[in-house]
Design an enzyme around this catalytic site. Structure first.
Site, PDB file in Angstrom:
ATOM      1  N   GLN A 143     -56.690 -38.152  11.269  1.00 22.14           N
ATOM      2  CA  GLN A 143     -56.490 -37.967   9.829  1.00 22.14           C
ATOM      3  C   GLN A 143     -57.833 -37.765   9.128  1.00 22.14           C
ATOM      4  O   GLN A 143     -58.777 -38.534   9.350  1.00 22.14           O
ATOM      5  CB  GLN A 143     -55.750 -39.180   9.247  1.00 22.14           C
ATOM      6  CG  GLN A 143     -55.356 -39.061   7.804  1.00 22.14           C
ATOM      7  CD  GLN A 143     -54.306 -37.978   7.525  1.00 22.14           C
ATOM      8  OE1 GLN A 143     -53.458 -37.696   8.377  1.00 22.14           O
ATOM      9  NE2 GLN A 143     -54.378 -37.373   6.372  1.00 22.14           N
ATOM     10  N   LYS A 182     -45.850 -39.514   8.830  1.00 22.97           N
ATOM     11  CA  LYS A 182     -45.910 -38.766  10.094  1.00 22.97           C
ATOM     12  C   LYS A 182     -45.260 -39.564  11.209  1.00 22.97           C
ATOM     13  O   LYS A 182     -44.489 -39.040  12.008  1.00 22.97           O
ATOM     14  CB  LYS A 182     -47.370 -38.438  10.454  1.00 22.97           C
ATOM     15  CG  LYS A 182     -47.940 -37.278   9.656  1.00 22.97           C
ATOM     16  CD  LYS A 182     -49.461 -37.182   9.796  1.00 22.97           C
ATOM     17  CE  LYS A 182     -49.991 -36.140   8.825  1.00 22.97           C
ATOM     18  NZ  LYS A 182     -51.450 -36.208   8.649  1.00 22.97           N
ATOM     19  N   ASP A 185     -53.336 -30.159  15.005  1.00 24.52           N
ATOM     20  CA  ASP A 185     -53.805 -29.727  13.687  1.00 24.52           C
ATOM     21  C   ASP A 185     -54.329 -28.292  13.730  1.00 24.52           C
ATOM     22  O   ASP A 185     -54.475 -27.662  12.693  1.00 24.52           O
ATOM     23  CB  ASP A 185     -54.957 -30.634  13.219  1.00 24.52           C
ATOM     24  CG  ASP A 185     -54.532 -31.648  12.169  1.00 24.52           C
ATOM     25  OD1 ASP A 185     -53.602 -31.340  11.402  1.00 24.52           O
ATOM     26  OD2 ASP A 185     -55.146 -32.733  12.127  1.00 24.52           O
TER      27      ASP A 185
END
Ligand code: GUN
Length: 289
Positions: free
Chosen positions: A98, A54, A121
């Site tokens: 995460q 990422k 997200d």
């Protein structure tokens, strides 16, 4: 006849290039560099790989990348304090924590602490609620990527029968909402669904997101259907001590029945990071538009 292979790797490369072009235009117009903060708690090896990728792709798109690595023993209060500071940091437009988090941390509390406008997200209840009610929120990256591949493959999805296998908050539920938004007739199947093969057999679109290696078989698939495989499962390879990646779909046999199918790897996987970059740009545009 053999199914068309849906090339997510190449589609994602095109999307990343489009995002990079738009990032450059945004920077020129506003003087602002979109920034993504990624928070990793603990040392889960798979998560470390994702976070590294990422960071690399964020920089390659011309955006700023901020990595925050915290020990597995980090307290929930310490994590919440970091999120609070990222929420008020003007150089940060997107925040991604995460998952999975260590067991002693309440995941829902952490996700709820992220500013919904920075929730790239799309996991915050505000964004989940906006998706469910047709509003303009940030959409979870993996289902968004699946939708892009489906529209690229099929064009208009209106009226098609879609079966989503899996009901997670990260993939199954938002995927179903997105397909409903495109006027599909949507069924969400899961571990308690009775006679799953016959439910899947009526689908024009199958999205498999269950985490069970090669579960979806050829005789579950309506001839010509489009099959999207979200699964990433590591299984023993033929060679002793080696492993290989497989999806939730028995790719070899299904590709003899389906009209189009995503491979693993090289299908949905690369779309997730590309959509994360897109969401970060979208969040920056919303703030400085
Ligand atoms: N872990 C596995 N997939 C995801 C994802 O899409 N977002 C986050 N934050 N963590 C994950």
């Amino acid at each position: 006849m053999s199914a068309r292979v849906i090339d997510g790797k190449s589609f994602a490369a095109g999307l990343r290039a489009r995002v990079a072009t738009e990032v450059a235009a945004f920077k020129a117009a506003t003087g602002v560099t979109p920034g993504l903060a990624v928070v990793l708690v603990g040392e889960d090896p798979a998560s470390q790989v994702y976070v590294r990728n990422k960071g690399r792709e964020t920089l390659a798109a011309g955006m700023a990348s901020f990595e925050h690595r915290m020990a597995a023993t980090t307290s929930q209060e310490q994590l919440l304090a970091l999120i609070a500071s990222l929420n008020t940091d003007d150089t940060v437009h997107g925040i991604l924590v995460q998952l999975p988090l260590p067991k002693h941390i309440d995941e829902a509390a952490v996700l709820a602490a992220i500013d919904p406008a920075k929730d790239v997200d799309g996991f915050h209840v505000v964004n989940a609620g906006l998706l469910a009610t047709g509003g303009q929120g940030l959409v979870p990256c993996t289902p968004l990527g699946c939708l892009m591949l489906l529209e690229d493959t099929l064009g208009d999805l209106s009226g098609l029968e879609a079966v989503v296998i899996g009901r997670s908050n990260i993939v199954g539920k938002p995927m179903a909402q997105l397909l409903l938004g495109k006027s599909c007739t949507v069924t969400i199947a899961h571990s308690r669904t009775r006679d799953l093969p016959s439910v899947v057999r009526r689908a024009d679109i199958v999205v498999a997101a269950v985490g069970r290696p090669e579960m979806v078989k050829a005789d579950w698939i309506k001839p010509g259907a489009t099959v999207i495989d979200v699964g990433i499962n590591r299984v023993p390879a033929d060679e002793p001590g080696k492993t290989r990646l497989v999806g939730d779909v028995a790719y070899g046999e299904v590709s003899r029945v389906a009209g189009a199918v995503t491979p693993v790897p090289g299908g949905v996987g690369p779309m997730t990071i590309a959509c994360l970059l897109l969401n970060t740009l979208t969040a920056a545009q919303a703030r400085h538009g």
